[in-house]
Design a protein around this motif. Structure first.
Motif, mmCIF file in Angstrom:
data_model
loop_
_atom_site.group_PDB
_atom_site.id
_atom_site.type_symbol
_atom_site.label_atom_id
_atom_site.label_comp_id
_atom_site.label_asym_id
_atom_site.label_seq_id
_atom_site.Cartn_x
_atom_site.Cartn_y
_atom_site.Cartn_z
ATOM 1 N N VAL A 63 2.030 12.798 -1.698
ATOM 2 C CA VAL A 63 1.007 12.130 -0.735
ATOM 3 C C VAL A 63 -0.016 12.187 -1.782
ATOM 4 N N ARG A 64 -0.597 10.767 -1.435
ATOM 5 C CA ARG A 64 -2.409 10.774 -2.206
ATOM 6 C C ARG A 64 -3.092 9.867 -0.799
ATOM 7 N N VAL A 65 -4.174 10.165 -0.681
ATOM 8 C CA VAL A 65 -5.185 10.120 0.227
ATOM 9 C C VAL A 65 -6.328 9.677 -1.078
ATOM 10 N N ARG A 66 -6.578 8.348 0.240
ATOM 11 C CA ARG A 66 -7.607 7.907 -0.721
ATOM 12 C C ARG A 66 -8.634 7.114 0.258
ATOM 13 N N HIS A 67 -9.517 6.253 0.138
ATOM 14 C CA HIS A 67 -11.126 6.423 0.717
ATOM 15 C C HIS A 67 -11.703 4.843 0.419
ATOM 16 N N GLY A 68 -11.454 3.881 1.390
ATOM 17 C CA GLY A 68 -12.207 3.012 1.126
ATOM 18 C C GLY A 68 -11.465 1.768 1.932
ATOM 19 N N THR A 69 -11.977 0.060 2.120
ATOM 20 C CA THR A 69 -10.755 -0.812 1.891
ATOM 21 C C THR A 69 -9.467 -0.597 2.075
ATOM 22 N N VAL A 70 -8.699 -0.588 2.255
ATOM 23 C CA VAL A 70 -7.066 -1.271 2.493
ATOM 24 C C VAL A 70 -6.830 -1.309 1.685
ATOM 25 N N VAL A 71 -7.137 -2.727 0.969
ATOM 26 C CA VAL A 71 -6.302 -3.690 0.260
ATOM 27 C C VAL A 71 -6.309 -2.676 -0.879
ATOM 28 N N HIS A 72 -8.511 -2.678 -1.601
ATOM 29 C CA HIS A 72 -8.802 -2.817 -2.835
ATOM 30 C C HIS A 72 -7.848 -1.378 -2.885
ATOM 31 N N GLU A 73 -7.701 -0.565 -2.208
ATOM 32 C CA GLU A 73 -7.155 1.323 -2.524
ATOM 33 C C GLU A 73 -5.822 1.283 -2.585
ATOM 34 N N ILE A 74 -5.009 0.096 -2.182
ATOM 35 C CA ILE A 74 -3.520 -0.166 -2.031
ATOM 36 C C ILE A 74 -3.305 -0.573 -3.755
ATOM 37 N N VAL A 75 -4.340 -1.466 -3.801
ATOM 38 C CA VAL A 75 -4.438 -2.517 -5.057
ATOM 39 C C VAL A 75 -4.012 -0.596 -6.639
ATOM 40 N N ALA A 76 -5.413 -0.898 -6.878
ATOM 41 C CA ALA A 76 -6.052 0.329 -7.308
ATOM 42 C C ALA A 76 -4.822 1.226 -6.982
ATOM 43 N N GLU A 77 -4.587 1.581 -6.704
ATOM 44 C CA GLU A 77 -3.414 2.571 -6.591
ATOM 45 C C GLU A 77 -2.082 2.323 -7.252
ATOM 46 N N ALA A 78 -1.520 1.253 -6.711
ATOM 47 C CA ALA A 78 -0.536 1.162 -7.580
ATOM 48 C C ALA A 78 -0.382 0.318 -9.420
ATOM 49 N N ARG A 79 -2.157 0.025 -9.406
ATOM 50 C CA ARG A 79 -2.326 0.218 -10.708
ATOM 51 C C ARG A 79 -2.025 1.620 -11.661
ATOM 52 N N ARG A 80 -2.540 2.678 -11.348
ATOM 53 C CA ARG A 80 -3.299 3.107 -11.879
ATOM 54 C C ARG A 80 -1.673 4.293 -11.569
#
Length: 287
Positions: free
Chosen positions: A216-233
């Motif tokens: 499980v990963r939890v991120r805080h911020g704007t949904v689209v931005h965080e999903i894209v950032a996690e997908a790339r990371r």
């Protein structure tokens, strides 16, 4: 009479959409599914391009030993795809439909108008990224995400992929008793007694019971931005997202427009699963 499940692999002859044919052929072989190959002739000028795309797709499918049926239709691509997609039978696989840049700028990609009308999961493949070792499952950790979670876990089980379960704690403008604990403790969300934390813990247990490796990963911020950032990371191979039926819901985390923004921002396949869409991969494994 049992339903024969298949990938509905769609082409209107646009060169930009050809990688989706390669990806669909690979995925069908990997999952042991047959293919319904849909060729859509939108104008007489495009007929030869459609036929060429169908020939190339059939060659790929035959080389991989994938059983398939070819269907030809005339009409507007998005309307035809919606009409041909059968609930509980198909996964729709499409790539870019080759619309002019000015039209994409004004209206967005055609997938924005295809998604709301589909009763089936939609897999958007802008590239032939033919591997599936890491799946990013984006979940709001509420009941409406069950269908997307089911698809992600069963894909991972079938293909021995690792699943990263991503929950985004989006900043809120107003404070509520249900939202405050998430905002205050999002870094240790799994240790809280919130509805989302209970859902995520149960999801981890379900994955473990299926033999699926997950984190499980939890991120805080704007949904689209965080999903894209996690997908790339995380160098993921597939993103799986869920959405609610109602576009008027107060929780606008995984609505079709958000899903479309993620699709348009990534050069990866994205599977969109609306709430209530059954996972026939689960049915086939049970059988």
């Amino acid at each position: 009479m049992s339903v024969e499940h298949s990938l509905l692999l769609c082409t209107n002859g646009a060169p930009e959409g050809l990688p989706a044919l390669s990806y669909g052929a690979w995925l069908a072989q990997a999952l042991g599914l047959r293919v319904t190959l849909l060729g859509i002739v939108e104008s007489e000028e495009r007929r030869s391009a459609v036929e060429q795309a169908l020939r190339e797709a059939r060659s790929l499918l035959e080389a991989k030993g994938v059983a398939h049926t070819v269907v030809r239709r005339e009409g507007i691509a998005r309307q035809t795809i919606i009409a041909e997609a059968l609930p509980e039978q198909h996964i729709v696989v499409i790539g870019p439909l080759g619309r002019p840049r000015w039209r994409r700028w004004v209206e967005g990609r055609s997938l924005r108008r295809v998604m709301p009308g589909l009763g089936t999961p939609l897999l958007y493949a802008p590239t032939a990224h033919c591997q599936l070792e890491r799946i990013l499952l984006c979940t709001g950790a509420l009941e409406y995400a069950d269908s997307a979670e089911c698809w992600a876990l069963n894909l991972a089980r079938r293909l021995d992929a690792v699943v990263t379960i991503l929950h985004v704690a989006e900043p809120v403008l107003y404070h509520y008793p249900s939202s405050d604990p998430i905002q205050m403790h999002w870094k240790e969300l799994l240790q809280t007694d919130t509805v989302q934390a209970r859902h995520l813990r149960a999801l981890l247990e379900r994955a473990n019971s299926m033999g699926v490796r997950s984190v499980v990963r939890v991120r805080h911020g704007t949904v689209v931005h965080e999903i894209v950032a996690e997908a790339r990371r995380g160098q993921h191979d597939l993103v799986v997202m869920g959405s609610k039926h109602s576009a008027r819901s107060l929780r606008r985390l995984y609505l079709p427009d958000v899903t479309a923004e993620v699709m348009e921002s990534l050069n990866l396949p994205v599977l969109a699963v609306r709430a209530g869409q059954p996972c026939f991969l689960e049915e086939s494994s049970a059988g």
